[in-house]
Design an enzyme around this catalytic site. Structure first.
Site, PDB file in Angstrom:
ATOM      1  N   CYS A 284       5.833   9.479  -0.164  1.00 35.82           N
ATOM      2  CA  CYS A 284       4.522  10.057   0.101  1.00 35.82           C
ATOM      3  C   CYS A 284       4.155  10.948  -1.064  1.00 35.82           C
ATOM      4  O   CYS A 284       4.878  11.911  -1.353  1.00 35.82           O
ATOM      5  CB  CYS A 284       4.520  10.873   1.399  1.00 35.82           C
ATOM      6  SG  CYS A 284       2.922  11.669   1.719  1.00 35.82           S
TER       7      CYS A 284
ATOM      8  N   ARG B  33       0.830  -1.200   0.000  1.00 37.69           N
ATOM      9  CA  ARG B  33       0.000   0.000   0.000  1.00 37.69           C
ATOM     10  C   ARG B  33       0.868   1.254   0.000  1.00 37.69           C
ATOM     11  O   ARG B  33       0.941   1.974  -0.985  1.00 37.69           O
ATOM     12  CB  ARG B  33      -0.950  -0.020   1.213  1.00 37.69           C
ATOM     13  CG  ARG B  33      -2.116   0.974   1.119  1.00 37.69           C
ATOM     14  CD  ARG B  33      -1.779   2.383   1.557  1.00 37.69           C
ATOM     15  NE  ARG B  33      -1.289   2.469   2.919  1.00 37.69           N
ATOM     16  CZ  ARG B  33      -0.802   3.578   3.460  1.00 37.69           C
ATOM     17  NH1 ARG B  33      -0.720   4.701   2.756  1.00 37.69           N
ATOM     18  NH2 ARG B  33      -0.344   3.585   4.701  1.00 37.69           N
ATOM     19  N   ASP B  34       1.584   1.501   1.058  1.00 34.93           N
ATOM     20  CA  ASP B  34       2.372   2.726   1.181  1.00 34.93           C
ATOM     21  C   ASP B  34       3.536   2.742   0.202  1.00 34.93           C
ATOM     22  O   ASP B  34       3.964   3.803  -0.247  1.00 34.93           O
ATOM     23  CB  ASP B  34       2.879   2.860   2.615  1.00 34.93           C
ATOM     24  CG  ASP B  34       3.399   4.248   2.931  1.00 34.93           C
ATOM     25  OD1 ASP B  34       3.028   5.192   2.229  1.00 34.93           O
ATOM     26  OD2 ASP B  34       4.190   4.378   3.881  1.00 34.93           O
TER      27      ASP B  34
ATOM     28  N   HIS C 152      10.725   6.934   8.008  1.00 37.81           N
ATOM     29  CA  HIS C 152      11.324   7.032   6.677  1.00 37.81           C
ATOM     30  C   HIS C 152      12.818   7.288   6.863  1.00 37.81           C
ATOM     31  O   HIS C 152      13.249   7.813   7.884  1.00 37.81           O
ATOM     32  CB  HIS C 152      10.665   8.152   5.881  1.00 37.81           C
ATOM     33  CG  HIS C 152       9.299   7.806   5.392  1.00 37.81           C
ATOM     34  ND1 HIS C 152       8.884   8.006   4.090  1.00 37.81           N
ATOM     35  CD2 HIS C 152       8.229   7.263   6.031  1.00 37.81           C
ATOM     36  CE1 HIS C 152       7.634   7.602   3.950  1.00 37.81           C
ATOM     37  NE2 HIS C 152       7.209   7.155   5.121  1.00 37.81           N
TER      38      HIS C 152
ATOM     39  N   HIS D 228       6.601   4.456  12.528  1.00 38.31           N
ATOM     40  CA  HIS D 228       6.672   4.388  11.063  1.00 38.31           C
ATOM     41  C   HIS D 228       7.716   5.402  10.619  1.00 38.31           C
ATOM     42  O   HIS D 228       7.432   6.601  10.541  1.00 38.31           O
ATOM     43  CB  HIS D 228       5.290   4.721  10.487  1.00 38.31           C
ATOM     44  CG  HIS D 228       5.193   4.621   9.005  1.00 38.31           C
ATOM     45  ND1 HIS D 228       4.332   3.751   8.377  1.00 38.31           N
ATOM     46  CD2 HIS D 228       5.827   5.294   8.009  1.00 38.31           C
ATOM     47  CE1 HIS D 228       4.437   3.891   7.061  1.00 38.31           C
ATOM     48  NE2 HIS D 228       5.335   4.827   6.822  1.00 38.31           N
TER      49      HIS D 228
ATOM     50  N   ASN E 185      10.444   4.297   2.811  1.00 33.01           N
ATOM     51  CA  ASN E 185      10.229   3.775   4.153  1.00 33.01           C
ATOM     52  C   ASN E 185      11.441   2.975   4.625  1.00 33.01           C
ATOM     53  O   ASN E 185      12.279   2.549   3.821  1.00 33.01           O
ATOM     54  CB  ASN E 185       9.023   2.828   4.142  1.00 33.01           C
ATOM     55  CG  ASN E 185       7.713   3.526   3.937  1.00 33.01           C
ATOM     56  OD1 ASN E 185       7.243   4.247   4.805  1.00 33.01           O
ATOM     57  ND2 ASN E 185       7.093   3.302   2.786  1.00 33.01           N
TER      58      ASN E 185
END
Length: 318
Positions: A258, A32-33, A227, A225, A267
């Site tokens: 993003c 997803r991300d 990065h 989370h 990430n």
């Protein structure tokens, strides 16, 4: 082979450190991300195989897709087609992102049992990502969370820009705590603290976690989370582990960024995280060799090498 002739798969050597969890749950966000930030749309069949490979590698939670309007994230416009292709996997282990009640309706209709909402700690990013103020976004999420809990669906609350914002710069810890507490009070089962542009440092991480505890949000309900924009993701993860955090988000091969914050790079790579955790003797349930093979396969599909240092090291052929 290593310099002493031992096979590389015998590494890393486990050396434990005091005060760390014995097990960490990795929340895999690559499908997803990670894929939402790709320039080209990845075929649905490839996404389904990616998710199956990640599950087979032992990832306990694999975030599958997002039920946002296709206009905003065209890379994930195939959610209705993708999710039924995962019917052989437990939906409780396949969270999906939902932005509003319409997204929740679509997810529930397909049998989703784990959802996430996505808030911002800053007004600038709330406007860029949701076209709402922070408080307007929270009001939008209230019926989503309430209805999901009525359906016995697990709810995660993402909070972006917890450590810095590309428009506003430094984000006061009290500001982050306020929005986190609001998501917690809405009924989110867990919160994920996002370092969306990768500017956090270990001391900042520990101060924010302590402030959240003081505000009544227990560490057991928090995930992180990170990065890796400035190479701090693993150091920040270690700081969170020292505080007792046991849920860490990561993306296979280091995919992602993003789409609404151009300064956000990839990430934390799942392989890099697993290498560190296994070296610390922390259980994950993840087969690192199988996971690395998955990222090498996907890198071939995408036509570029993985940014993960561990993937590059373990896939290197002498």
């Amino acid at each position: 082979m290593t310099t002493d002739g031992a096979p590389a798969r015998a590494l890393p050597m486990e050396v434990t450190a005091e005060g760390l969890p014995t097990r960490v749950r990795i929340h895999e966000v690559g499908p997803r991300d990670g894929l939402q930030n790709e320039q080209a749309v990845v075929p649905t069949e490839v996404k389904a195989e990616f998710i199956h490979r990640l599950a087979a590698a032992g990832l306990p939670v694999v975030e599958a897709t997002s039920f946002v309007h296709p206009k905003w994230v065209p890379q994930l416009a195939d959610a209705e087609r993708l999710f039924p292709m995962l019917a052989d996997l437990d939906p409780r282990h396949l969270p999906v992102l939902v932005p509003n009640e319409r997204g929740l309706d679509r997810a529930l209709a397909l049998g989703a049992r784990r959802i996430a909402v996505f808030a911002s700690a800053t007004e600038s990013f709330a406007r860029a990502n949701l076209n709402r103020t922070v408080d307007e976004a929270l009001a939008m999420f209230e019926p989503v969370v309430r209805r999901a809990r009525d359906e016995k669906v697990h709810v995660r609350g993402y909070l972006s820009m917890c450590f810095g914002d590309p428009w506003e710069g430094r984000v006061p810890i009290a500001q982050v705590v306020r929005v986190c507490r609001a998501l917690f009070d809405l009924g989110c089962d867990e919160l994920s603290l996002g370092d969306t542009i990768g500017v956090a440092t270990p001391g900042h991480v520990q101060h924010l976690l302590a402030a959240l505890n003081e505000a009544g949000v227990p560490t057991s309900r928090l995930g992180v989370h990170f990065h890796d924009t400035y190479g701090q993701a693993l150091a920040n993860t270690f700081a969170a582990l020292q505080h007792g955090v046991t849920t860490v988000d990561a993306s296979a091969g280091g995919l992602g960024g993003c789409p609404y914050a151009k300064s956000a790079t990839g990430n934390l790579a799942t392989e890099d995280l697993v290498w560190m955790l296994h070296g610390l003797g922390i259980e994950t349930g993840v087969d690192l060799e199988r996971l690395t093979g998955t990222s090498v396969w996907l890198a071939g599909v995408l036509g570029r090498p993985s940014p993960s240092r561990t993937v590059r090291a373990l896939s290197h052929k002498e």
